[in-house]
Design an enzyme around this catalytic site. Structure first.
Site, short mmCIF file in Angstrom:
data_model
loop_
_atom_site.label_atom_id
_atom_site.label_comp_id
_atom_site.label_asym_id
_atom_site.label_seq_id
_atom_site.Cartn_x
_atom_site.Cartn_y
_atom_site.Cartn_z
CE LYS A 186 -12.94 -51.31 11.94
NZ LYS A 186 -11.97 -51.07 13.37
C1 LIG Z 1 -8.87 -52.60 7.92
C2 LIG Z 1 -8.61 -52.48 8.84
N1 LIG Z 1 -8.50 -54.12 9.06
C3 LIG Z 1 -7.53 -54.46 10.16
C4 LIG Z 1 -8.09 -53.68 11.00
C5 LIG Z 1 -7.48 -54.41 12.30
O1 LIG Z 1 -9.21 -54.87 12.97
P1 LIG Z 1 -7.78 -54.69 14.84
O2 LIG Z 1 -7.11 -53.35 14.85
O3 LIG Z 1 -9.79 -56.02 15.19
O4 LIG Z 1 -7.10 -55.37 14.80
C6 LIG Z 1 -8.81 -52.80 10.60
C7 LIG Z 1 -9.28 -51.93 11.86
O5 LIG Z 1 -9.57 -51.78 12.69
C8 LIG Z 1 -9.31 -52.58 9.67
O6 LIG Z 1 -9.12 -50.90 9.90
#
Ligand SMILES: Cc1ncc(COP(=O)(O)O)c(C=O)c1O
Length: 368
Positions: A186
């Site tokens: 990110k």
């Molecule tokens: C669209 C979306 N939702 C949720 C997440 C979940 O985030 P995390 O990996 O920080 O738990 C991500 C990314 O990884 C994502 O791309």
């Protein structure tokens, strides 16, 4: 002409001297836990995003999960989720005890299709989680009024949309809450990490309790007063230090990502086999990564890899994954893009020459 063979990554996290300096300061302070540095990170993120409250948590997944729980989502409820998203969106809904209801997407934007959302609302629908895929705004002008009329809570999954704006406001600030991720791919990373933003004071209080054993305020771990049941989803000072160090570079990162997008958009114009999906960059929308629909995708990806250019094919539609299996016929649009969608190399370190080298290779591939 392409003469060198350097790796062009799909994405690469960027950290440097500022992060090291900030982390060392936390180590020297000997307060590694969620403390003043995390509070400062939350304060700065809320201010930059224009939200009243920001609550830092361990990941984007826990951000969505806690936002849903704080909004009252529980067993017996339904939560509407798009079929094309990272599985975390649906998992967060499932883990509340509710049932995620998958809906089809718009093949032109890869975001939730408004009609599909409208058609999926039932008497049990408690929430909808629009996802801003790749940083592109979900159709909020359709979703928000309908959700309001039908008493459905909107929790935005803005994991891929940090500092991407729409109609003059940052994505993630339109719904009851907005959720961000700081995982390594990110714009800002804390290794793992997440954030919930909201203007709703009572929701923010609930989120703080939920992320820390039901404590309304940080305690000693001993003689604390626990107002409710909660988890331990705290973001440590060490992680927040990395996040704060990256905040200063946000604008330049967003500018770089926009430039990379424009480079692909212009460099691939006229190539009939590939469609660069549009971003309203002139109106503030900011790509997290550049997504395209490509004919013969998997072979194109392999060809680019031979030239050390790394892409990432899109997620499989959620309804094809074992926990969420449903008939393909219910998701014609997701199925129509599933084997064509991919992210082109979008790392912040890409030069303009790198982007045009990728465009040249793609043209070369389709001319064969
Ligand atoms: C669209 C979306 N939702 C949720 C997440 C979940 O985030 P995390 O990996 O920080 O738990 C991500 C990314 O990884 C994502 O791309």
């Amino acid at each position: 002409m392409i003469t060198t063979k350097t790796t062009i990554p799909w994405w690469r996290p960027e950290t440097g001297a500022e992060e090291r300096e900030m982390v060392l300061r936390v180590l020297d302070s000997n307060y590694l836990n969620d403390g003043d540095v995390t509070t400062e990170f939350e304060r700065r993120m809320a201010a930059r995003l224009g939200a009243r409250h920001a609550v830092a948590v361990t990941s984007g997944t826990t951000a969505i999960f806690l936002a849903l729980v704080a909004a009252g989502v529980a067993a017996g409820d339904e939560v509407i989720v798009p079929d094309l998203t990272f599985i975390a969106t649906a998992n967060a809904a499932t883990l509340t005890g509710a049932t995620p209801v998958l809906v089809d997407v718009d093949p032109g934007t890869l975001n939730m299709a408004p009609d599909a959302f409208a058609g999926a609302i039932t008497g049990r629908t408690k929430a909808v989680v629009p996802v801003h895929v790749s940083g592109r705004a979900a159709p909020l002008e359709h979703i928000l009024p309908l959700a309001r009329d039908r008493g459905v809570v909107v929790i935005e999954d803005a994991a891929e949309a940090l500092f991407s704006s729409h109609a003059g406001r940052y994505l993630g600030t339109f719904g009851r809450a907005g959720c961000f991720s700081f995982s390594p791919n990110k714009t800002i990373t804390t290794g793992q990490g997440g954030l919930v933003v909201t203007d709703d004071e009572s929701l923010a209080v609930r989120l703080r309790q939920l992320k820390d054993q039901g404590r309304p305020v940080r305690g000693t771990g001993g003689n604390d007063v626990h107002a409710s049941i909660g988890f331990n989803f705290k973001l440590t000072n060490l992680q927040s230090a990395v996040g704060i160090a990256q905040l200063d570079r946000l604008d330049s990162r967003a500018d770089r990502l926009k430039k990379i997008y424009r480079g692909y958009r212009d460099g691939l114009a006229g190539v009939g086999q590939i469609r660069v999906l549009p971003f309203a960059v002139d109106r503030g929308e900011s790509p997290q990564w550049v997504d395209v629909l490509a004919t013969d995708r998997d072979r194109l990806v392999a060809f680019l890899l031979e030239h050390d250019m790394h892409c990432r094919p899109f997620w499989y539609p959620l309804h094809t994954q074992r926990p969420y299996r449903r008939p393909d016929a219910d998701f014609p649009n997701a199925m129509s893009v599933a084997d064509r969608a991919l992210w082109l190399p979008s790392a912040l370190s890409l030069s303009d020459d790198d982007v045009s080298a990728v465009c040249t290779r793609i043209r070369q591939y389709y001319q064969r």
